[in-house]
Design a protein around this motif. Structure first.
Motif, PDB file in Angstrom:
ATOM      1  N   VAL A  67       0.574  -0.886  -0.113  1.00 27.12           N
ATOM      2  CA  VAL A  67       0.277   0.079   0.119  1.00 27.12           C
ATOM      3  C   VAL A  67       1.120   1.231   0.199  1.00 27.12           C
ATOM      4  O   VAL A  67       1.988   1.448   0.723  1.00 27.12           O
ATOM      5  CB  VAL A  67      -0.508   0.072   0.809  1.00 27.12           C
ATOM      6  N   TYR A  68       0.783   2.138  -0.635  1.00 25.99           N
ATOM      7  CA  TYR A  68       0.983   3.487  -1.173  1.00 25.99           C
ATOM      8  C   TYR A  68       0.890   4.677  -0.275  1.00 25.99           C
ATOM      9  O   TYR A  68      -0.484   4.671  -0.203  1.00 25.99           O
ATOM     10  CB  TYR A  68       1.049   3.803  -2.555  1.00 25.99           C
ATOM     11  N   PRO A  69       1.555   5.735  -0.131  1.00 23.73           N
ATOM     12  CA  PRO A  69       1.260   6.442   1.357  1.00 23.73           C
ATOM     13  C   PRO A  69      -0.041   7.728   0.177  1.00 23.73           C
ATOM     14  O   PRO A  69      -0.376   8.176   0.837  1.00 23.73           O
ATOM     15  CB  PRO A  69       2.322   7.118   1.861  1.00 23.73           C
ATOM     16  N   SER A  70       0.805   7.554  -0.974  1.00 23.20           N
ATOM     17  CA  SER A  70      -0.171   9.086  -1.473  1.00 23.20           C
ATOM     18  C   SER A  70       0.293   8.781  -3.660  1.00 23.20           C
ATOM     19  O   SER A  70       0.488   7.447  -3.743  1.00 23.20           O
ATOM     20  CB  SER A  70       0.856   9.781  -1.128  1.00 23.20           C
ATOM     21  N   LEU A  71      -0.545   9.359  -3.666  1.00 24.56           N
ATOM     22  CA  LEU A  71      -0.325   8.930  -5.894  1.00 24.56           C
ATOM     23  C   LEU A  71       0.438   9.117  -6.386  1.00 24.56           C
ATOM     24  O   LEU A  71       1.595   8.669  -7.273  1.00 24.56           O
ATOM     25  CB  LEU A  71      -1.354   9.581  -6.176  1.00 24.56           C
ATOM     26  N   GLU A  72       1.522   9.821  -5.641  1.00 28.07           N
ATOM     27  CA  GLU A  72       2.661  10.142  -6.223  1.00 28.07           C
ATOM     28  C   GLU A  72       4.105   9.836  -5.634  1.00 28.07           C
ATOM     29  O   GLU A  72       4.599   9.403  -6.507  1.00 28.07           O
ATOM     30  CB  GLU A  72       3.743  11.854  -5.473  1.00 28.07           C
ATOM     31  N   SER A  73       3.596   8.564  -4.931  1.00 27.23           N
ATOM     32  CA  SER A  73       4.613   7.549  -4.697  1.00 27.23           C
ATOM     33  C   SER A  73       4.662   6.513  -5.256  1.00 27.23           C
ATOM     34  O   SER A  73       5.027   5.290  -5.180  1.00 27.23           O
ATOM     35  CB  SER A  73       4.231   7.015  -3.111  1.00 27.23           C
ATOM     36  N   LEU A  74       3.679   6.081  -6.767  1.00 25.57           N
ATOM     37  CA  LEU A  74       3.105   5.103  -6.453  1.00 25.57           C
ATOM     38  C   LEU A  74       4.250   4.812  -7.437  1.00 25.57           C
ATOM     39  O   LEU A  74       4.269   5.491  -8.173  1.00 25.57           O
ATOM     40  CB  LEU A  74       2.137   5.469  -7.505  1.00 25.57           C
ATOM     41  N   PRO A  75       4.085   3.305  -7.910  1.00 24.78           N
ATOM     42  CA  PRO A  75       5.351   3.531  -9.285  1.00 24.78           C
ATOM     43  C   PRO A  75       4.726   3.706 -10.459  1.00 24.78           C
ATOM     44  O   PRO A  75       6.113   3.128 -11.445  1.00 24.78           O
ATOM     45  CB  PRO A  75       5.982   1.550  -8.754  1.00 24.78           C
ATOM     46  N   VAL A  76       4.051   3.609 -10.871  1.00 21.68           N
ATOM     47  CA  VAL A  76       3.307   3.922 -11.866  1.00 21.68           C
ATOM     48  C   VAL A  76       2.342   5.384 -11.940  1.00 21.68           C
ATOM     49  O   VAL A  76       2.391   5.343 -11.512  1.00 21.68           O
ATOM     50  CB  VAL A  76       2.452   2.874 -12.883  1.00 21.68           C
ATOM     51  N   VAL A  77       2.157   5.730 -13.278  1.00 24.71           N
ATOM     52  CA  VAL A  77       1.158   6.522 -12.761  1.00 24.71           C
ATOM     53  C   VAL A  77       0.012   6.136 -14.033  1.00 24.71           C
ATOM     54  O   VAL A  77      -0.368   5.159 -14.367  1.00 24.71           O
ATOM     55  CB  VAL A  77       1.013   7.670 -14.097  1.00 24.71           C
ATOM     56  N   PRO A  78      -1.308   6.133 -12.204  1.00 29.07           N
ATOM     57  CA  PRO A  78      -2.380   4.812 -12.352  1.00 29.07           C
ATOM     58  C   PRO A  78      -2.961   6.051 -13.964  1.00 29.07           C
ATOM     59  O   PRO A  78      -3.398   6.712 -14.358  1.00 29.07           O
ATOM     60  CB  PRO A  78      -3.790   5.040 -11.532  1.00 29.07           C
ATOM     61  N   ASP A  79      -4.003   4.655 -14.765  1.00 31.16           N
ATOM     62  CA  ASP A  79      -4.842   5.331 -16.092  1.00 31.16           C
ATOM     63  C   ASP A  79      -5.702   6.947 -15.829  1.00 31.16           C
ATOM     64  O   ASP A  79      -6.944   7.245 -15.382  1.00 31.16           O
ATOM     65  CB  ASP A  79      -5.722   4.400 -17.080  1.00 31.16           C
ATOM     66  N   LEU A  80      -6.316   5.319 -14.356  1.00 28.25           N
ATOM     67  CA  LEU A  80      -7.589   5.747 -13.355  1.00 28.25           C
ATOM     68  C   LEU A  80      -7.539   5.687 -12.001  1.00 28.25           C
ATOM     69  O   LEU A  80      -7.160   4.919 -11.314  1.00 28.25           O
ATOM     70  CB  LEU A  80      -8.527   4.707 -13.971  1.00 28.25           C
ATOM     71  N   VAL A  81      -8.413   6.753 -11.286  1.00 24.44           N
ATOM     72  CA  VAL A  81      -7.508   7.179  -9.606  1.00 24.44           C
ATOM     73  C   VAL A  81      -9.604   7.338  -9.199  1.00 24.44           C
ATOM     74  O   VAL A  81     -10.538   7.417 -10.155  1.00 24.44           O
ATOM     75  CB  VAL A  81      -7.325   8.550  -8.972  1.00 24.44           C
ATOM     76  N   ASP A  82      -9.643   5.659  -8.790  1.00 22.43           N
ATOM     77  CA  ASP A  82     -10.810   5.160  -7.909  1.00 22.43           C
ATOM     78  C   ASP A  82     -10.737   6.130  -5.901  1.00 22.43           C
ATOM     79  O   ASP A  82     -10.203   5.272  -5.666  1.00 22.43           O
ATOM     80  CB  ASP A  82     -11.130   3.313  -8.196  1.00 22.43           C
ATOM     81  N   VAL A  83     -11.833   6.712  -6.057  1.00 23.04           N
ATOM     82  CA  VAL A  83     -12.470   7.120  -4.717  1.00 23.04           C
ATOM     83  C   VAL A  83     -12.893   6.637  -3.785  1.00 23.04           C
ATOM     84  O   VAL A  83     -14.281   6.910  -4.290  1.00 23.04           O
ATOM     85  CB  VAL A  83     -12.068   8.997  -4.754  1.00 23.04           C
ATOM     86  N   PHE A  84     -12.702   5.931  -2.737  1.00 22.99           N
ATOM     87  CA  PHE A  84     -13.396   5.938  -1.354  1.00 22.99           C
ATOM     88  C   PHE A  84     -12.785   7.080  -0.485  1.00 22.99           C
ATOM     89  O   PHE A  84     -12.257   6.598   0.827  1.00 22.99           O
ATOM     90  CB  PHE A  84     -12.764   4.236  -1.269  1.00 22.99           C
ATOM     91  N   ARG A  85     -13.130   7.607  -0.509  1.00 26.19           N
ATOM     92  CA  ARG A  85     -12.908   9.313   0.558  1.00 26.19           C
ATOM     93  C   ARG A  85     -14.075   9.387   0.808  1.00 26.19           C
ATOM     94  O   ARG A  85     -14.369  10.085   0.113  1.00 26.19           O
ATOM     95  CB  ARG A  85     -11.661   9.558   0.417  1.00 26.19           C
TER      96      ARG A  85
END
Length: 161
Positions: A67-85
């Motif tokens: 699990v990554y702490p942020s989108l910025e810390s992901l090893p890739v740029v995701p195509d789609l960000v699915d949000v549960f916030r």
């Protein structure tokens, strides 16, 4: 609640979005099996072609994956960000989604934020709100029973028994 004026993508546009997606980041992913994000994650990992990444600053592992702490810390740029916030967190998630260069922002069932949708579209994102990635994927790919799951039975008749 104020009237909804924003119009999201049509069913064919949502299908095209899902077909064009290779990777999905689930922001607000949970390791609690009672949470919707966990159910969606298990479905995406077992029944979809997507590379799935989990984002939650308070978790280390979900379903055996990092699990990554942020989108910025992901090893890739995701195509789609699915949000549960929570609703109040959505503008921040939008800013992070735009900053990493994702193509789409998907807000789950019950999540609606017209300002986020308008700012996201202005920033070049495809925005989907108040819909579930799991339900939409299953619906478009023939795997959705009325109860929201795949029975494995293809029939127009009810089973006797």
């Amino acid at each position: 609640m104020s009237a909804r004026t924003w119009q999201g993508p049509s069913a064919p546009e949502r299908l095209a979005l899902l077909h064009g997606t290779k990777s999905i980041a689930i922001v607000g992913a949970s390791n609690n099996p009672a949470r919707a994000s966990y159910f969606v994650a298990t479905y995406l990992l077992s029944s979809s072609p997507y590379d799935v990444y989990f984002v939650n600053p308070r978790a280390v592992e979900i379903l055996g994956r990092p699990v990554y702490p942020s989108l910025e810390s992901l090893p890739v740029v995701p195509d789609l960000v699915d949000v549960f916030r929570r609703h109040d967190d959505l503008p921040t998630v939008l800013d992070e989604t735009l900053a990493v260069g994702a193509k789409a922002l998907w807000l789950q069932l019950g999540s609606w934020h017209e300002d986020v949708a308008r700012h996201g579209e202005a920033g070049g994102l495809t925005v989907v709100m108040d819909r579930c990635v799991k339900i939409e994927h299953a619906r478009f790919h023939g795997g959705l029973h009325l109860g929201g799951f795949d029975t494995g039975v293809i029939s127009s008749k009810r089973a006797l028994g």
